[in-house]
Design a protein around this motif. Structure first.
Motif, PDB file in Angstrom:
ATOM      1  N   ASP A 105       5.549   7.237  -4.687  1.00  0.00           N
ATOM      2  CA  ASP A 105       5.879   7.209  -6.114  1.00  0.00           C
ATOM      3  C   ASP A 105       4.774   6.654  -6.997  1.00  0.00           C
ATOM      4  O   ASP A 105       4.768   6.912  -8.207  1.00  0.00           O
ATOM      5  CB  ASP A 105       7.164   6.398  -6.346  1.00  0.00           C
ATOM      6  CG  ASP A 105       8.417   7.214  -6.063  1.00  0.00           C
ATOM      7  OD1 ASP A 105       8.390   8.432  -6.299  1.00  0.00           O
ATOM      8  OD2 ASP A 105       9.420   6.640  -5.597  1.00  0.00           O
ATOM      9  N   ILE A 106       3.854   5.881  -6.410  1.00  0.00           N
ATOM     10  CA  ILE A 106       2.752   5.337  -7.217  1.00  0.00           C
ATOM     11  C   ILE A 106       1.426   5.981  -6.816  1.00  0.00           C
ATOM     12  O   ILE A 106       0.805   6.681  -7.614  1.00  0.00           O
ATOM     13  CB  ILE A 106       2.677   3.800  -7.095  1.00  0.00           C
ATOM     14  CG1 ILE A 106       3.956   3.150  -7.646  1.00  0.00           C
ATOM     15  CG2 ILE A 106       1.459   3.267  -7.847  1.00  0.00           C
ATOM     16  CD1 ILE A 106       4.024   1.640  -7.478  1.00  0.00           C
ATOM     17  N   LYS A 107       0.984   5.787  -5.580  1.00  0.00           N
ATOM     18  CA  LYS A 107      -0.347   6.261  -5.194  1.00  0.00           C
ATOM     19  C   LYS A 107      -0.447   7.786  -5.235  1.00  0.00           C
ATOM     20  O   LYS A 107      -1.364   8.340  -5.850  1.00  0.00           O
ATOM     21  CB  LYS A 107      -0.720   5.748  -3.799  1.00  0.00           C
ATOM     22  CG  LYS A 107      -2.110   6.211  -3.346  1.00  0.00           C
ATOM     23  CD  LYS A 107      -2.533   5.586  -2.034  1.00  0.00           C
ATOM     24  CE  LYS A 107      -3.907   6.066  -1.600  1.00  0.00           C
ATOM     25  NZ  LYS A 107      -4.389   5.410  -0.375  1.00  0.00           N
TER      26      LYS A 107
ATOM     27  N   LYS B 227       6.314   3.250  -2.384  1.00  0.00           N
ATOM     28  CA  LYS B 227       5.233   3.024  -3.345  1.00  0.00           C
ATOM     29  C   LYS B 227       4.048   3.965  -3.095  1.00  0.00           C
ATOM     30  O   LYS B 227       3.389   4.408  -4.040  1.00  0.00           O
ATOM     31  CB  LYS B 227       4.782   1.561  -3.282  1.00  0.00           C
ATOM     32  CG  LYS B 227       5.866   0.591  -3.744  1.00  0.00           C
ATOM     33  CD  LYS B 227       5.480  -0.845  -3.453  1.00  0.00           C
ATOM     34  CE  LYS B 227       6.619  -1.801  -3.831  1.00  0.00           C
ATOM     35  NZ  LYS B 227       6.290  -3.202  -3.552  1.00  0.00           N
TER      36      LYS B 227
ATOM     37  N   ALA C  99       2.486  -5.080   0.073  1.00  0.00           N
ATOM     38  CA  ALA C  99       3.528  -4.108  -0.266  1.00  0.00           C
ATOM     39  C   ALA C  99       4.802  -4.769  -0.750  1.00  0.00           C
ATOM     40  O   ALA C  99       5.629  -4.114  -1.382  1.00  0.00           O
ATOM     41  CB  ALA C  99       3.836  -3.228   0.936  1.00  0.00           C
TER      42      ALA C  99
ATOM     43  N   CYS D   7       6.892  -0.622  -9.618  1.00  0.00           N
ATOM     44  CA  CYS D   7       6.493  -1.260  -8.363  1.00  0.00           C
ATOM     45  C   CYS D   7       7.449  -2.421  -8.099  1.00  0.00           C
ATOM     46  O   CYS D   7       7.449  -3.415  -8.826  1.00  0.00           O
ATOM     47  CB  CYS D   7       5.051  -1.767  -8.466  1.00  0.00           C
ATOM     48  SG  CYS D   7       4.439  -2.585  -6.977  1.00  0.00           S
TER      49      CYS D   7
ATOM     50  N   PHE E   1       1.506   0.760 -13.768  1.00  0.00           N
ATOM     51  CA  PHE E   1       2.896   0.632 -13.330  1.00  0.00           C
ATOM     52  C   PHE E   1       3.511  -0.645 -13.869  1.00  0.00           C
ATOM     53  O   PHE E   1       2.824  -1.537 -14.359  1.00  0.00           O
ATOM     54  CB  PHE E   1       3.045   0.721 -11.807  1.00  0.00           C
ATOM     55  CG  PHE E   1       2.198  -0.233 -10.990  1.00  0.00           C
ATOM     56  CD1 PHE E   1       2.432  -1.605 -10.977  1.00  0.00           C
ATOM     57  CD2 PHE E   1       1.169   0.248 -10.185  1.00  0.00           C
ATOM     58  CE1 PHE E   1       1.674  -2.473 -10.210  1.00  0.00           C
ATOM     59  CE2 PHE E   1       0.395  -0.606  -9.399  1.00  0.00           C
ATOM     60  CZ  PHE E   1       0.656  -1.967  -9.416  1.00  0.00           C
TER      61      PHE E   1
ATOM     62  N   CYS F 100      -1.090  -0.100  -0.609  1.00  0.00           N
ATOM     63  CA  CYS F 100      -1.863   1.026  -0.083  1.00  0.00           C
ATOM     64  C   CYS F 100      -3.358   0.754  -0.201  1.00  0.00           C
ATOM     65  O   CYS F 100      -3.796   0.059  -1.111  1.00  0.00           O
ATOM     66  CB  CYS F 100      -1.555   2.308  -0.857  1.00  0.00           C
ATOM     67  SG  CYS F 100       0.189   2.715  -1.025  1.00  0.00           S
TER      68      CYS F 100
ATOM     69  N   VAL G 194       5.857  -3.886 -12.777  1.00  0.00           N
ATOM     70  CA  VAL G 194       6.293  -4.651 -11.607  1.00  0.00           C
ATOM     71  C   VAL G 194       7.658  -5.273 -11.906  1.00  0.00           C
ATOM     72  O   VAL G 194       7.827  -5.958 -12.910  1.00  0.00           O
ATOM     73  CB  VAL G 194       5.281  -5.760 -11.256  1.00  0.00           C
ATOM     74  CG1 VAL G 194       5.751  -6.532 -10.018  1.00  0.00           C
ATOM     75  CG2 VAL G 194       3.899  -5.171 -11.009  1.00  0.00           C
TER      76      VAL G 194
ATOM     77  N   HIS H 270       1.518  -2.734  -4.524  1.00  0.00           N
ATOM     78  CA  HIS H 270       1.873  -1.363  -4.121  1.00  0.00           C
ATOM     79  C   HIS H 270       1.454  -0.996  -2.708  1.00  0.00           C
ATOM     80  O   HIS H 270       1.754   0.103  -2.248  1.00  0.00           O
ATOM     81  CB  HIS H 270       1.358  -0.347  -5.149  1.00  0.00           C
ATOM     82  CG  HIS H 270      -0.109  -0.058  -5.106  1.00  0.00           C
ATOM     83  ND1 HIS H 270      -1.045  -0.925  -5.615  1.00  0.00           N
ATOM     84  CD2 HIS H 270      -0.811   0.995  -4.647  1.00  0.00           C
ATOM     85  CE1 HIS H 270      -2.262  -0.405  -5.463  1.00  0.00           C
ATOM     86  NE2 HIS H 270      -2.138   0.755  -4.869  1.00  0.00           N
TER      87      HIS H 270
ATOM     88  N   ALA I 206      -4.804  -3.957  -7.757  1.00  0.00           N
ATOM     89  CA  ALA I 206      -4.111  -2.678  -7.906  1.00  0.00           C
ATOM     90  C   ALA I 206      -5.003  -1.652  -8.591  1.00  0.00           C
ATOM     91  O   ALA I 206      -5.063  -0.485  -8.176  1.00  0.00           O
ATOM     92  CB  ALA I 206      -2.818  -2.885  -8.691  1.00  0.00           C
TER      93      ALA I 206
END
Length: 557
Positions: A313-315, A310, A274, A486, A522, A280, A524, A278, A205
């Motif tokens: 909201d994350i990457k 994800k 995924a 995540c 993040f 990506c 998990v 996350h 990650a």
């Protein structure tokens, strides 16, 4: 009889990777070559791109996956080729395949038919060694922890609260829970631990979210590896681990460039799952692609409830990215399966079942809309799909204000995605994208989990026992409350029951465990019975993978 993916890939007329780079204006001397058809971009070249204008970012996602197949990676490749076909300067960004699914049940991740990235065998196996480097860096930290305890435990590790496990890039259920350091005084102090698959590693990650070597080293140093008896966190930097870990990852962090069957450029770099991570490809590859191409097509793993959420909201939150269009991949076969049809009956026309299964597609369309990005549905056409079934999908999506375009890239390559490519460019030219995340940084951790469960999964609520809630509150008190979440959850359903297809509502999402990924940035949340170390199926794909008499790989898909 149609040719297999590996047969089509083997017949590819690949161009030298320097020629592919030249299409994007990349000088040959800035490509670190792995043979004639694979290369990494140098850090010097990546640095030189920073002041260039960004191109347009397009995300490819999908409905909830089924054993019938959806073809998300195939569509990503097809759309990239289609954009080049209509005269756009486009490239694709994909994740690297994990060996676990290659030898398990899912197969590789290089596309299929006439929409593939090549060399397919290399990409699906060891490629440029990135995953091996990530595995080594992760396990170096594991070794340093046990070695530190062996030599006196100066940092005061509570051996019951060591959070760092080991990893390997293979499905091996026997390693989920293990005991290490058996065999007497010379081998250390016995303790319970376990293995995750490499693609679930926090190092993976971090690798995928890091923006350069310095950021990579800083993030590695922030990994929380365990706690003292007073519950004080111990970080990787306390063990002076970030330096040697970065050394192991130095070359791996340079994005990998290959080509499609139509000799268009592709970056394939990083590969978190995924459903348990996350999902990506790397920030470094995506940002580089946006500098060298006008249109960048990337994908996020599994359905939009996992991968796309994800990705947004994350990457995108962490990397400052703003996608301008989303392609949601669906198939007639998968929608009929969501409507209750058995896999062995999917070849028969069944419009009623398909209409029932459209509830799954509808929820994904509405969910994507919550992020402010315009969408289009790509119907990945199979030979036995009927006109009535295709029309039913198109009529349904129009009621939601979204076009559904029939695509035939598996058999026709870019010719089969020309209409999709034209529509995507119109969506972008329309300028309607107003990207936003689903929740604010300031929202509490459990409320973030609840927001995802309600808004994306259609659930009534998330549930967790006091231990989990107390852990989240403790992390908030330690300064981690602003991190995104995540979700580790089955990919097959909006619920945590993989057999509950369609668009279930009103269910609860049990959060079994939470893990802090402070380096990645993040939290998990592990839900239901999802495993961070998958197992092989009863008949793994490995059983049919072999070398033939000519030394060629057979059975890889």
């Amino acid at each position: 009889m149609s040719k297999s993916d590996i047969e089509i890939a083997r017949e590819a007329s690949m161009k030298p990777i320097t020629e592919i780079g030249a299409k994007l204006g990349i000088p040959a001397e800035e490509l670190m070559q792995f043979g004639p058809n694979k290369a990494k971009l140098s850090f010097n070249y990546l640095e030189s791109l920073k002041d260039k204008k960004d191109g347009h970012l397009i995300l490819v996602t999908a409905i909830s996956p089924t054993p019938a197949g959806e073809g998300k990676t195939t569509t990503t490749v097809g759309l990239g080729d289609g954009l080049n076909r209509i005269g756009k300067k486009a490239m694709i960004c994909l994740r690297e395949p994990s060996l676990g699914p290659c030898f398990g049940v899912k197969g590789g991740a290089a596309g299929g038919g006439y929409a593939q990235v090549v060399p397919m065998e290399d990409i699906n196996l060891h490629f440029t060694g990135d995953f091996h480097a990530i595995t080594s860096a992760h396990n170096l930290l594991s070794a340093l922890i046990d070695n530190h305890i062996y030599w006196g435990n100066e940092l005061g590790f509570d051996e019951r609260r060591i959070a760092w496990r080991r990893v390997m890039d293979m499905n091996d259920r026997a390693l989920r829970d293990t005991v290490v350091s058996l065999g007497g005084v010379a081998n250390g102090f016995p303790r319970q631990t376990g293995f995750d698959i490499t693609v679930a590693s926090e190092v993976m990650a971090i690798f995928c979210l890091a923006d350069g070597l310095k950021d990579l080293e800083d993030r590695l140093g922030r990994i929380v590896v365990g706690y003292t008896r007073e519950r004080k966190p111990i970080l990787a930097r306390d063990l002076q681990a970030e330096g040697p870990m970065t050394v192991l990852l130095k070359d791996a962090l340079m994005p990998n460039m290959v080509q499609t069957l139509e000799n268009n450029p592709a970056f394939i770099h990083g590969g978190p799952f995924a459903n348990i991570a996350h999902g990506c490809n790397t920030v470094s590859a995506t940002k580089a692609a946006l500098k060298v191409a006008d249109y960048v097509v990337t994908e996020a793993g599994f359905g939009a409830d996992l991968g796309a959420e994800k990705f947004f909201d994350i990457k995108c939150r962490k990397a400052g990215l703003a996608p301008e269009a989303v392609v949601i991949v669906a198939t007639v076969r998968a929608l009929k399966m969501h409507g209750g049809v058995a896999k062995d009956q999917l070849g028969d026309e069944n419009v009623d079942a398909l209409k029932k299964g459209l509830a799954n597609l509808g929820r994904h369309i509405r969910n994507v809309g919550k992020f402010g990005v315009p969408a289009v549905v790509a119907i990945n056409r199979f030979i036995k799909d009927t006109d009535a079934e295709l029309a039913a999908i198109q009529e349904f999506t129009k009621t939601l204000g979204v076009e559904a375009i029939v695509c035939e890239h598996w058999g026709k390559g870019s010719e089969g995605t020309e209409a999709l490519a034209n529509h995507v460019t119109k969506l972008i030219d329309g300028g309607s994208a107003q990207f936003r995340t689903l929740y604010d940084d300031e929202t509490s951790l459990f409320d973030k989990i609840n927001t995802i469960c309600r808004e994306i999964y259609g659930a009534e609520e998330a549930i967790a026992d006091k231990k989990v809630r107390d852990q989240l509150k403790q992390w908030e008190e330690e300064g981690y409350g602003n991190l995104p979440v995540c979700m580790a959850k089955t990919q097959y359903s909006f619920s945590t029951d993989p057999n509950l297809r369609g668009a279930p509502s009103g269910h609860t999402v049990p959060v079994r465990e939470v893990r802090l990924s402070a380096g990645a940035g993040f939290i998990v949340a592990i839900c239901g019975e999802i495993m961070t170390m998958p197992g092989l199926p009863r008949k793994p794909a490995a059983n049919t993978i072999r070398l033939d008499d000519n030394g060629l790989v057979q059975g890889l898909f």
